[in-house]
Design an enzyme around this catalytic site. Structure first.
Site, PDB file in Angstrom:
ATOM      1  N   SER A 128      43.998  33.109  36.537  1.00 22.13           N
ATOM      2  CA  SER A 128      44.468  34.241  35.735  1.00 22.13           C
ATOM      3  C   SER A 128      45.984  34.258  35.732  1.00 22.13           C
ATOM      4  O   SER A 128      46.637  33.739  36.654  1.00 22.13           O
ATOM      5  CB  SER A 128      43.943  35.558  36.328  1.00 22.13           C
ATOM      6  OG  SER A 128      44.560  36.671  35.716  1.00 22.13           O
ATOM      7  N   TYR A 172      42.443  41.436  43.336  1.00 22.56           N
ATOM      8  CA  TYR A 172      42.056  40.469  42.305  1.00 22.56           C
ATOM      9  C   TYR A 172      43.122  39.391  42.154  1.00 22.56           C
ATOM     10  O   TYR A 172      42.811  38.191  42.113  1.00 22.56           O
ATOM     11  CB  TYR A 172      41.846  41.209  40.990  1.00 22.56           C
ATOM     12  CG  TYR A 172      41.587  40.327  39.787  1.00 22.56           C
ATOM     13  CD1 TYR A 172      40.301  39.867  39.506  1.00 22.56           C
ATOM     14  CD2 TYR A 172      42.613  39.973  38.914  1.00 22.56           C
ATOM     15  CE1 TYR A 172      40.051  39.070  38.395  1.00 22.56           C
ATOM     16  CE2 TYR A 172      42.372  39.183  37.808  1.00 22.56           C
ATOM     17  CZ  TYR A 172      41.090  38.738  37.555  1.00 22.56           C
ATOM     18  OH  TYR A 172      40.854  37.947  36.451  1.00 22.56           O
TER      19      TYR A 172
END
Length: 293
Positions: free
Chosen positions: A185, A198
């Site tokens: 990501s 995350y």
């Protein structure tokens, strides 16, 4: 493939909406574009046997659709509450004329990951490409003191432990020319404070990708990662506040969120034995212009 990037909602933000994780595609406004009407295959993955975790919706569905139209057989996992999305993905994959196996599984145990790989190998006759796409985030908790044990555990187990378990189970079935593609990501490079846990897992995935590429390279197995930026998937209305959705993606140099269909070609490229035969240990950014370094 042509994506209609002039749709007003892509430039002006998304209307207020909230779902409970993991979210469903049918409840999203607007509906995401997975390439249903735009992706054209050219046989680049003909005959490959692929497994995509979290392939029922979002990026996973777009990858499953692209792989199928490129000639690959597809197995994918989904959670029980994602059954409606899984059924639709199955329809799209089977319409491409390839074998599809939808596997209901919660990957937060090593036994479940072992079973998924075993069922895939049995259904498809082997395994050539593993896409570790399943992930979890919760961006409605702003401060570290607000993080619950449950959410920390769910994020770390889903994003990191399950990825390692899947790789461990899959590698014995992967031969020379096979590949593993992990999903990183932009958060690994430019972390948001609201995504503390995350973002840490995504940075870990980058490290794991490079390390695993070094370990498996002598066996002819390539390992890479794709790092998406802000992409319009069910995870967004299920884990983001309405205020953030109103400006979601507008901070990128391209000024908008991306669609799942815009990420899938990166996975096709990395899975292709012809086009990416010398690509391993890399993290490929699909971020709307945000840097990945």
């Amino acid at each position: 493939m042509t994506i209609d990037t002039d749709r007003p909602e892509l430039r002006n933000g998304f209307p207020p909406q909230q779902q409970q994780p993991p979210g469903l595609t049918s409840d999203m406004d607007p509906l995401p574009d997975h390439g249903e009407d735009s992706y054209e295959g050219h046989g680049r993955l003909q005959g490959l046997r692929t497994l995509i975790t979290g392939g029922d919706s979002g990026i996973g569905r777009a990858v499953a659709l692209a792989y199928a139209r490129e000639g690959a057989d597809v197995a994918f996992t989904y959670l029980p509450e994602e059954k409606p999305d899984a059924d639709r993905t199955t329809e799209l994959v089977e319409a491409a004329g390839v074998t599809c196996r939808a596997i209901e599984a919660d990957l937060r145990t090593s036994a479940a990951c072992d079973q998924v790989v075993a069922e895939t190998v049995e259904a498809l006759g082997g395994l050539d490409v593993l896409v570790n796409n399943a992930g979890y985030q919760m961006a409605r908790e702003e401060a570290v003191e607000d993080l619950t044990d449950e959410n920390i555990s769910r994020t770390l187990t889903t994003n990191l432990e399950a990825l390692l378990w899947m790789c461990r189970a899959a590698v014995p079935h992967l031969g020379e020319g096979a590949s593993i593609i992990n999903v990183s990501s932009i958060q690994a490079f430019s972390p948001s404070t609201a995504l503390l846990d995350y973002a840490a897992t995504k940075a870990g995935i980058n490290n794991l990708t490079v390390n695993l590429a070094a370990q498996l390279g002598p066996r002819g197995i390539r390992v890479n990662a794709v790092a998406p930026g802000p992409i319009w998937t069910p995870l967004q209305p299920a884990t983001q506040s309405t205020e953030k959705l109103e400006v979601f993606g507008q901070e990128t140099p391209l000024g908008r969120a991306g669609q799942p269909a815009e990420v899938a070609p990166a996975f096709v490229f990395l899975a292709s034995r012809a086009e990416a035969s010398y690509v391993s240990g890399t993290v490929l950014g699909v971020t709307g212009g945000k840097p990945v370094f």
